[in-house]
Design a protein around this motif. Structure first.
Motif, PDB file in Angstrom:
ATOM      1  N   MET A 162       0.826  -1.203   0.000  1.00  0.00           N
ATOM      2  CA  MET A 162       0.000   0.000   0.000  1.00  0.00           C
ATOM      3  C   MET A 162       0.862   1.255   0.000  1.00  0.00           C
ATOM      4  O   MET A 162       2.015   1.235   0.446  1.00  0.00           O
ATOM      5  CB  MET A 162      -0.948  -0.018   1.184  1.00  0.00           C
ATOM      6  CG  MET A 162      -2.039  -1.059   0.997  1.00  0.00           C
ATOM      7  SD  MET A 162      -3.213  -1.121   2.334  1.00  0.00           S
ATOM      8  CE  MET A 162      -4.618  -1.837   1.460  1.00  0.00           C
ATOM      9  N   ILE A 163       0.306   2.345  -0.506  1.00  0.00           N
ATOM     10  CA  ILE A 163       1.092   3.565  -0.668  1.00  0.00           C
ATOM     11  C   ILE A 163       0.775   4.588   0.420  1.00  0.00           C
ATOM     12  O   ILE A 163      -0.295   4.580   1.024  1.00  0.00           O
ATOM     13  CB  ILE A 163       0.897   4.186  -2.063  1.00  0.00           C
ATOM     14  CG1 ILE A 163      -0.533   4.698  -2.249  1.00  0.00           C
ATOM     15  CG2 ILE A 163       1.256   3.173  -3.155  1.00  0.00           C
ATOM     16  CD1 ILE A 163      -0.717   5.519  -3.522  1.00  0.00           C
ATOM     17  N   ARG A 164       1.720   5.469   0.642  1.00  0.00           N
ATOM     18  CA  ARG A 164       1.638   6.427   1.744  1.00  0.00           C
ATOM     19  C   ARG A 164       0.428   7.354   1.618  1.00  0.00           C
ATOM     20  O   ARG A 164      -0.233   7.673   2.619  1.00  0.00           O
ATOM     21  CB  ARG A 164       2.920   7.248   1.815  1.00  0.00           C
ATOM     22  CG  ARG A 164       2.973   8.162   3.027  1.00  0.00           C
ATOM     23  CD  ARG A 164       4.249   8.988   3.065  1.00  0.00           C
ATOM     24  NE  ARG A 164       4.363   9.712   4.325  1.00  0.00           N
ATOM     25  CZ  ARG A 164       4.937   9.230   5.423  1.00  0.00           C
ATOM     26  NH1 ARG A 164       5.458   8.012   5.416  1.00  0.00           N
ATOM     27  NH2 ARG A 164       4.994   9.950   6.526  1.00  0.00           N
ATOM     28  N   THR A 165       0.124   7.837   0.419  1.00  0.00           N
ATOM     29  CA  THR A 165      -0.991   8.765   0.241  1.00  0.00           C
ATOM     30  C   THR A 165      -2.280   8.161   0.775  1.00  0.00           C
ATOM     31  O   THR A 165      -3.091   8.852   1.396  1.00  0.00           O
ATOM     32  CB  THR A 165      -1.151   9.132  -1.246  1.00  0.00           C
ATOM     33  OG1 THR A 165       0.127   9.396  -1.809  1.00  0.00           O
ATOM     34  CG2 THR A 165      -2.058  10.333  -1.420  1.00  0.00           C
ATOM     35  N   TYR A 166      -2.461   6.873   0.534  1.00  0.00           N
ATOM     36  CA  TYR A 166      -3.651   6.179   1.038  1.00  0.00           C
ATOM     37  C   TYR A 166      -3.557   5.974   2.547  1.00  0.00           C
ATOM     38  O   TYR A 166      -4.530   6.236   3.271  1.00  0.00           O
ATOM     39  CB  TYR A 166      -3.787   4.839   0.328  1.00  0.00           C
ATOM     40  CG  TYR A 166      -4.794   3.912   0.956  1.00  0.00           C
ATOM     41  CD1 TYR A 166      -6.161   4.167   0.860  1.00  0.00           C
ATOM     42  CD2 TYR A 166      -4.380   2.779   1.659  1.00  0.00           C
ATOM     43  CE1 TYR A 166      -7.086   3.316   1.446  1.00  0.00           C
ATOM     44  CE2 TYR A 166      -5.300   1.930   2.240  1.00  0.00           C
ATOM     45  CZ  TYR A 166      -6.660   2.201   2.133  1.00  0.00           C
ATOM     46  OH  TYR A 166      -7.573   1.366   2.728  1.00  0.00           O
ATOM     47  N   GLY A 195       6.761  -0.520   2.619  1.00  0.00           N
ATOM     48  CA  GLY A 195       6.716  -0.651   4.071  1.00  0.00           C
ATOM     49  C   GLY A 195       5.321  -0.845   4.614  1.00  0.00           C
ATOM     50  O   GLY A 195       5.147  -1.143   5.799  1.00  0.00           O
ATOM     51  N   TYR A 196       4.322  -0.701   3.754  1.00  0.00           N
ATOM     52  CA  TYR A 196       2.931  -0.885   4.177  1.00  0.00           C
ATOM     53  C   TYR A 196       2.432  -2.218   3.624  1.00  0.00           C
ATOM     54  O   TYR A 196       1.838  -2.286   2.544  1.00  0.00           O
ATOM     55  CB  TYR A 196       2.074   0.276   3.688  1.00  0.00           C
ATOM     56  CG  TYR A 196       2.581   1.637   4.132  1.00  0.00           C
ATOM     57  CD1 TYR A 196       2.720   1.948   5.480  1.00  0.00           C
ATOM     58  CD2 TYR A 196       2.932   2.617   3.197  1.00  0.00           C
ATOM     59  CE1 TYR A 196       3.176   3.197   5.895  1.00  0.00           C
ATOM     60  CE2 TYR A 196       3.383   3.869   3.594  1.00  0.00           C
ATOM     61  CZ  TYR A 196       3.512   4.156   4.942  1.00  0.00           C
ATOM     62  OH  TYR A 196       3.964   5.388   5.341  1.00  0.00           O
ATOM     63  N   TYR A 211      10.473   9.940   1.137  1.00  0.00           N
ATOM     64  CA  TYR A 211       9.600   8.776   1.065  1.00  0.00           C
ATOM     65  C   TYR A 211      10.192   7.738   0.124  1.00  0.00           C
ATOM     66  O   TYR A 211      10.759   8.080  -0.925  1.00  0.00           O
ATOM     67  CB  TYR A 211       8.212   9.156   0.545  1.00  0.00           C
ATOM     68  CG  TYR A 211       7.554  10.279   1.306  1.00  0.00           C
ATOM     69  CD1 TYR A 211       7.559  10.297   2.704  1.00  0.00           C
ATOM     70  CD2 TYR A 211       6.935  11.322   0.638  1.00  0.00           C
ATOM     71  CE1 TYR A 211       6.947  11.326   3.398  1.00  0.00           C
ATOM     72  CE2 TYR A 211       6.328  12.362   1.329  1.00  0.00           C
ATOM     73  CZ  TYR A 211       6.342  12.367   2.708  1.00  0.00           C
ATOM     74  OH  TYR A 211       5.751  13.395   3.398  1.00  0.00           O
ATOM     75  N   LEU A 212      10.040   6.482   0.505  1.00  0.00           N
ATOM     76  CA  LEU A 212      10.372   5.424  -0.445  1.00  0.00           C
ATOM     77  C   LEU A 212       9.529   5.605  -1.700  1.00  0.00           C
ATOM     78  O   LEU A 212       8.352   5.976  -1.627  1.00  0.00           O
ATOM     79  CB  LEU A 212      10.064   4.053   0.153  1.00  0.00           C
ATOM     80  CG  LEU A 212      11.087   3.420   1.083  1.00  0.00           C
ATOM     81  CD1 LEU A 212      10.536   2.094   1.598  1.00  0.00           C
ATOM     82  CD2 LEU A 212      12.416   3.204   0.367  1.00  0.00           C
ATOM     83  N   THR A 268       4.438   5.791  -3.256  1.00  0.00           N
ATOM     84  CA  THR A 268       5.379   6.187  -2.214  1.00  0.00           C
ATOM     85  C   THR A 268       5.156   5.366  -0.957  1.00  0.00           C
ATOM     86  O   THR A 268       4.095   4.755  -0.773  1.00  0.00           O
ATOM     87  CB  THR A 268       5.228   7.682  -1.878  1.00  0.00           C
ATOM     88  OG1 THR A 268       3.872   7.929  -1.449  1.00  0.00           O
ATOM     89  CG2 THR A 268       5.544   8.551  -3.087  1.00  0.00           C
ATOM     90  N   GLY A 269       6.166   5.377  -0.074  1.00  0.00           N
ATOM     91  CA  GLY A 269       6.091   4.557   1.127  1.00  0.00           C
ATOM     92  C   GLY A 269       6.542   5.290   2.373  1.00  0.00           C
ATOM     93  O   GLY A 269       6.390   6.510   2.497  1.00  0.00           O
ATOM     94  N   ILE A 270       7.127   4.558   3.307  1.00  0.00           N
ATOM     95  CA  ILE A 270       7.512   5.111   4.598  1.00  0.00           C
ATOM     96  C   ILE A 270       8.577   6.179   4.437  1.00  0.00           C
ATOM     97  O   ILE A 270       9.285   6.227   3.420  1.00  0.00           O
ATOM     98  CB  ILE A 270       8.003   4.014   5.561  1.00  0.00           C
ATOM     99  CG1 ILE A 270       9.309   3.381   5.036  1.00  0.00           C
ATOM    100  CG2 ILE A 270       6.935   2.959   5.775  1.00  0.00           C
ATOM    101  CD1 ILE A 270       9.976   2.449   6.038  1.00  0.00           C
ATOM    102  N   TYR A 271       8.701   7.017   5.448  1.00  0.00           N
ATOM    103  CA  TYR A 271       9.712   8.074   5.424  1.00  0.00           C
ATOM    104  C   TYR A 271      11.060   7.521   5.879  1.00  0.00           C
ATOM    105  O   TYR A 271      11.163   6.848   6.908  1.00  0.00           O
ATOM    106  CB  TYR A 271       9.302   9.233   6.331  1.00  0.00           C
ATOM    107  CG  TYR A 271      10.291  10.368   6.304  1.00  0.00           C
ATOM    108  CD1 TYR A 271      10.348  11.232   5.212  1.00  0.00           C
ATOM    109  CD2 TYR A 271      11.181  10.563   7.356  1.00  0.00           C
ATOM    110  CE1 TYR A 271      11.270  12.267   5.171  1.00  0.00           C
ATOM    111  CE2 TYR A 271      12.107  11.607   7.325  1.00  0.00           C
ATOM    112  CZ  TYR A 271      12.152  12.439   6.224  1.00  0.00           C
ATOM    113  OH  TYR A 271      13.071  13.462   6.179  1.00  0.00           O
TER     114      TYR A 271
END
Length: 584
Positions: free
Chosen positions: A297-301, A362-363, A544-545, A488-491
């Motif tokens: 899953m992506i960071r924006t979500y 990371g999600y 962000y990844l 994008t992913g975790i910071y």
């Protein structure tokens, strides 16, 4: 009755046919089947083959805006999907249903019994045509088995308005005539029929409202009204309710990991059976770095999950650079039941996001997979996968009423508020919102200024995540461009720094460029980013990844992807069938 129809379904494959003009084989005589209730019941089991199997049901969101994957579908890759590669123009299920409807007329079975099974057949015909309209738009309406020389085999497509009017007739007949009102989650009931009606009518109302090019905007409210009324029948009469027995931290995920359907909420499921060796592959798909798509899953979500006090997570100062551990604290409890968060364990051992051949962001999802690792290496899962849930009905009701402008504070509390309350959210559950969340609006729905509708869409995206609704939701809202959202992913604060994602005292991952770091503890996975990889950081050496930035996804400006192209061979066989716009 558990989809114990397994052993019977094989025998009933004799009723299947591949095209509209083939007659089912008569290995079992027609009179034997249609002259008794037991025969009608046996035949009706064949309709269930249309539903997703256990191994299909958990991967229905394989194409959606919130999932980064190893390789995305050609449908959103420029120039890669054409009429020559298109599929789905298959009518064997319809032929099977229409054959049953035409022959279910014998007087040796009472009218009420016949109507019950006719209702079931028409439920599945509505289900079939809904799938065809969602995929292709206009399609031929066929309501009886056709002979080899029937001229309708060479007719053009019928209009969406005609087909959907017929679908609504089928749904109404099913709702009014199916007599079964309870089951173990493996069979269609009257309430499943109403749930399907609410689903289909909400889709059609939204599609007509937001796809103004159809010229059907003035009919959208008729469909929203039908959706709300159907959902209300389930809410008032079915006896279904939200499952809460395992508490805030576990009730939601239990719906997807239980062996038997949790029938208080789950209305219909794809069931597994260890004794019949009918199992699904959820763990294999969601934990393997090679068998599955490494769906991440992506960071924006992830940012759309609220804080427990009901405020947007993105209203917190410094949310942009929070560590993985910190961003997972005091959030909607569904977050920790959808992805691996700090504290998640497998076989009693802490299991942080797996960057060793699985997660890109990371999600990492856990919604359908079982915690014991013994399920990971094949089709071994025994859990039932929900296909219809009471929670969806609540969401359908709330959205339809909000679209009509008639959603009250009481309605909100009984639907969105109830779902959020189960997830441990304490604020904003009793009254409709009045303030727009700028993050949700800017990143997802900039054209929408209705705070209530925005929050309903947020809730739908979270509650129904990975259950197969998302792509169709984007299509009906005319938001296909979200399919190109950056993954994008975790910071990551810096390169070459060991990160302890779950703060358990051992480091889990290090991101680097150049030479692979040495001397790392066994627990720490090195992940290369930058040149020569698809993995990166948004700011080069921090941020962000990112995943697959250079492999572009496309949503055509002409909107052609709101429908699939008619397969080329179809138009060779029937020149009266025309291609969908943009795919010529």
């Amino acid at each position: 009755m558990k989809k114990i129809v397994y052993t019977i379904l094989a025998a009933l494959s004799l009723f299947s046919s591949c095209s509209l003009d083939e007659n089912p084989q008569d290995a079992v005589s027609k009179d034997t089947v249609f002259s008794s209730e037991s025969g009608l019941k046996m035949y009706s089991y064949s309709f269930y083959n249309m539903l997703p199997s256990g191994s299909d049901a958990h991967r229905q969101d394989a194409m959606c805006d919130y999932g980064a994957v190893t390789s995305f579908n050609d449908f959103i890759r420029e120039g890669a999907y054409t009429a020559e590669t298109s599929s789905g123009w298959s009518w064997s299920n319809l032929r099977n249903i229409n054959y049953f409807i035409e022959n279910c007329q014998t007087s040796t079975v009472s009218e009420s019994v016949r109507n019950n099974y006719l209702g079931l057949a028409r439920f599945f015909r509505a289900y079939f045509y809904y799938g065809m309209v969602v995929r292709f738009g206009d399609v031929p309406w066929i309501d009886e088995p056709l002979g080899v020389d029937d001229e309708r085999l060479y007719a053009p497509r019928d209009s969406r308005t005609l087909v959907m009017a017929k679908v609504l007739e089928d749904l109404d007949f099913a709702c009014n005539n199916i007599t079964t009102t309870s089951s173990d989650g493996s069979m269609v009931t009257k309430w499943v029929a109403y749930a399907l009606k609410s689903r289909i009518c909400l889709f059609e109302g939204s599609f007509r409202k937001y796809h103004t090019e159809l010229g059907l905007t003035n009919t959208a409210n008729e469909w929203f009204t039908q959706a709300a009324n159907a959902a209300n029948e389930v809410m008032k009469k079915s006896g279904h309710s939200l499952y809460k027995a395992k508490g805030t931290a576990a009730s939601y995920r239990a719906l997807f990991t239980s062996d038997a359907p949790v029938t208080s909420e789950v209305m219909l499921a794809a069931c597994s059976s260890l004794s019949l060796a009918v199992l699904n592959d959820a763990n294999w798909y969601w934990t393997s770095g090679t068998y599955g798509p490494r769906f991440s899953m992506i960071r924006t979500y992830i940012n759309t999950f609220l804080s427990t006090d009901g405020t947007p997570f993105t209203s917190k100062p410094g949310y942009e650079t929070m560590s993985f551990y910190d961003e997972c604290q005091n959030r909607d409890a569904r977050l920790s039941q959808i992805i691996r968060t700090p504290g998640y364990k497998r076989d009693g051992v802490p299991a942080e996001p797996n960057f060793n051949g699985y997660s890109y962001t990371g999600y990492q999802p856990i919604k359908f997979s079982l915690d014991p690792t013994s399920y990971d290496d094949g089709s071994l899962n025994t859990n039932a996968i929900p296909l219809f849930r009471y929670a969806e009905v609540l969401l359908n009701y709330a959205e339809a009423k909000a679209e009509l402008g008639t959603l009250t504070d009481e309605d909100w509390a009984n639907t969105i508020g109830a779902l959020r309350s189960r997830a441990g959210i304490t604020g904003g559950i009793s009254t409709k919102p009045t303030a727009v969340d700028p993050y949700l609006q800017q990143n997802y729905f900039p054209e929408l200024s209705n705070a209530t509708l925005l929050e309903i869409r947020r809730e739908r995206g979270i509650e129904l995540s990975l259950e197969g609704f998302r792509f169709n939701d984007l299509k009906r809202w005319k938001k296909g461009e979200l399919m190109t959202m950056r993954w994008t992913g975790i910071y990551v604060p810096a390169l070459n720094v060991q990160m302890d994602l779950d703060k358990d005292g051992t480091t889990d991952v290090i991101f680097y460029t150049g030479s692979k770091p040495t001397g790392l503890p066994a627990s720490c996975t090195p992940v290369k980013v930058g040149a020569g990889t698809q993995q990166g950081l948004s700011e080069g050496t921090s941020g962000y990844l990112t995943w697959s930035d250079n492999d572009l996804r496309t949503w055509y400006e002409d909107g052609r992807q709101y429908y699939y192209p008619i397969p080329a061979l179809v138009m060779v066989k029937n020149p009266a069938i025309t291609q969908n716009p943009g795919w010529e």
